[in-house]
Scaffold this motif. Sequence first.
Motif, PDB file in Angstrom:
ATOM      1  N   VAL A 166      42.859  48.319  42.571  1.00 56.72           N
ATOM      2  CA  VAL A 166      44.048  47.532  42.914  1.00 56.72           C
ATOM      3  C   VAL A 166      44.262  46.405  41.902  1.00 56.72           C
ATOM      4  N   GLU A 167      43.191  45.785  41.438  1.00 58.50           N
ATOM      5  CA  GLU A 167      43.323  44.751  40.409  1.00 58.50           C
ATOM      6  C   GLU A 167      43.897  45.346  39.125  1.00 58.50           C
ATOM      7  N   GLU A 168      43.503  46.558  38.796  1.00 65.38           N
ATOM      8  CA  GLU A 168      44.036  47.235  37.607  1.00 65.38           C
ATOM      9  C   GLU A 168      45.518  47.573  37.789  1.00 65.38           C
ATOM     10  N   ILE A 169      45.883  48.007  38.995  1.00 66.38           N
ATOM     11  CA  ILE A 169      47.294  48.289  39.280  1.00 66.38           C
ATOM     12  C   ILE A 169      48.135  47.019  39.142  1.00 66.38           C
ATOM     13  N   LEU A 170      47.615  45.910  39.645  1.00 63.64           N
ATOM     14  CA  LEU A 170      48.346  44.636  39.594  1.00 63.64           C
ATOM     15  C   LEU A 170      48.641  44.229  38.152  1.00 63.64           C
ATOM     16  N   ILE A 171      47.660  44.390  37.278  1.00 63.29           N
ATOM     17  CA  ILE A 171      47.855  44.048  35.861  1.00 63.29           C
ATOM     18  C   ILE A 171      48.957  44.919  35.249  1.00 63.29           C
ATOM     19  N   ILE A 172      48.899  46.211  35.541  1.00 60.24           N
ATOM     20  CA  ILE A 172      49.892  47.150  35.005  1.00 60.24           C
ATOM     21  C   ILE A 172      51.288  46.819  35.533  1.00 60.24           C
ATOM     22  N   GLU A 173      51.387  46.539  36.828  1.00 62.34           N
ATOM     23  CA  GLU A 173      52.710  46.353  37.423  1.00 62.34           C
ATOM     24  C   GLU A 173      53.305  44.991  37.093  1.00 62.34           C
ATOM     25  N   ASP A 174      52.481  44.008  36.782  1.00 59.83           N
ATOM     26  CA  ASP A 174      53.009  42.755  36.227  1.00 59.83           C
ATOM     27  C   ASP A 174      53.785  43.055  34.947  1.00 59.83           C
ATOM     28  N   GLU A 175      53.187  43.862  34.111  1.00 55.65           N
ATOM     29  CA  GLU A 175      53.816  44.210  32.836  1.00 55.65           C
ATOM     30  C   GLU A 175      55.018  45.124  33.053  1.00 55.65           C
ATOM     31  N   LEU A 176      54.920  46.031  34.024  1.00 55.00           N
ATOM     32  CA  LEU A 176      56.027  46.944  34.327  1.00 55.00           C
ATOM     33  C   LEU A 176      57.264  46.182  34.780  1.00 55.00           C
ATOM     34  N   ILE A 177      57.094  45.214  35.664  1.00 55.22           N
ATOM     35  CA  ILE A 177      58.226  44.439  36.163  1.00 55.22           C
ATOM     36  C   ILE A 177      58.894  43.669  35.021  1.00 55.22           C
ATOM     37  N   SER A 178      58.097  43.091  34.138  1.00 55.14           N
ATOM     38  CA  SER A 178      58.643  42.384  32.971  1.00 55.14           C
ATOM     39  C   SER A 178      59.449  43.334  32.093  1.00 55.14           C
ATOM     40  N   CYS A 179      58.933  44.546  31.961  1.00 53.36           N
ATOM     41  CA  CYS A 179      59.608  45.553  31.144  1.00 53.36           C
ATOM     42  C   CYS A 179      60.926  45.983  31.778  1.00 53.36           C
ATOM     43  N   LEU A 180      60.923  46.181  33.098  1.00 54.15           N
ATOM     44  CA  LEU A 180      62.140  46.580  33.810  1.00 54.15           C
ATOM     45  C   LEU A 180      63.203  45.486  33.709  1.00 54.15           C
ATOM     46  N   GLU A 181      62.773  44.242  33.703  1.00 56.26           N
ATOM     47  CA  GLU A 181      63.718  43.126  33.573  1.00 56.26           C
ATOM     48  C   GLU A 181      64.464  43.181  32.238  1.00 56.26           C
ATOM     49  N   GLN A 182      63.806  43.684  31.216  1.00 51.03           N
ATOM     50  CA  GLN A 182      64.456  43.791  29.913  1.00 51.03           C
ATOM     51  C   GLN A 182      65.490  44.908  29.888  1.00 51.03           C
ATOM     52  N   LEU A 183      65.283  45.915  30.757  1.00 46.74           N
ATOM     53  CA  LEU A 183      66.214  47.060  30.813  1.00 46.74           C
ATOM     54  C   LEU A 183      67.415  46.775  31.720  1.00 46.74           C
ATOM     55  N   TYR A 184      67.142  46.057  32.829  1.00 45.24           N
ATOM     56  CA  TYR A 184      68.202  45.859  33.845  1.00 45.24           C
ATOM     57  C   TYR A 184      68.378  44.372  34.107  1.00 45.24           C
TER      58      TYR A 184
END
Length: 342
Positions: free
Chosen positions: A324-342
């Motif tokens: 879960v800690e690994e997922i959290l790190i990945i999804e922090d970055e994913l959300i930042s990335c999605l913000e750049q797209l939308y």
Amino acid sequence: MNNYLTKLYNIDAEGNYDEISIHINCWEQIIYNALKNYEIEYEFAFCDQINLYLNKIGTTFEMECISTNIHEDLYKVEVVEIEVDIFETINTLLDSGEILGVATAFNLLPPYIYYDEESIEVHNKHFMTMIGRDEEEYYFVESPLLIAKERNTTYFENPTINVIKKEVLQKAFKVSSSIRRVFINKKQLSEIDKLSDVIGMIIRDYKGEGMLLDSSKDVYVGRKAFQEFIKILKENKLGYTESNFLQSHFPAHICYSRRMLLKKCLEKSKNEKHQISYIKCLGLLDDSINKWSLLKRSILKNIYIKDETRKFGEDFRKNIIKIVEEILIIEDELISCLEQLY
């Protein structure tokens, strides 16, 4: 007249699992089967939230993926009142070309993996898709994962459709029965792509800027839900072994599946304007999907441990924290990335 008997369900023409069907729940599968009469991009009908919702309840907690019903204008569900004989009602609706969601005592139906006539508990929290009949048998669609092949019969003209005798259904209906009609709003089919709205909700709720939470409940959403889940496991105080999220792999499977559907929709809506961010988001989604797959398999493996003294042991707890800690790190970055797209 809709001819549901000629369509393929759950498995494609090459014999592979339908990539949408395996990532949606039983009720969504009924909607999906009803949508097969239309030529659309089906993925978008089931693209929804990926955020977690954690609710502390007494000595334990519940956690699952948020459902928004963002596509509720696409279909209408109607509860069928049984005023006379249930089969007379079902027959009338099926003969008029309708598709039905049917719930019953599935532990009394031999084709199902739940089959156990001696069971005290009635397994009725599920819906099958009923699509046709003859005088003695009824035709239904179901996930192959829920069917016991050795006790099942398939329709002779279409092996993706299952067959069950009327007298078997009658026995189950006497214990429990519920019927739903499904109506597709054709006018909304052209508006099925709501990817931008979905991603907007994902970003806001992950950051705690979206959902209005009930102040009378101890609830957490998005990133805060991840953090609270990790905290619960690390403190090892709240009864995490009783949580729905760890008692069954299904909640984690839905989280995994929502990310799979999000990825499919992103691939269909290729973003040429922000190509680098687009490719990066797909890669991060792949990383997240792999970790969620590992998480649900870890939960499932723990469930089937026969030695009760080893179930929910220290190794299991530490492993879940790590994933879960690994997922959290990945999804922090994913959300930042999605913000750049939308």
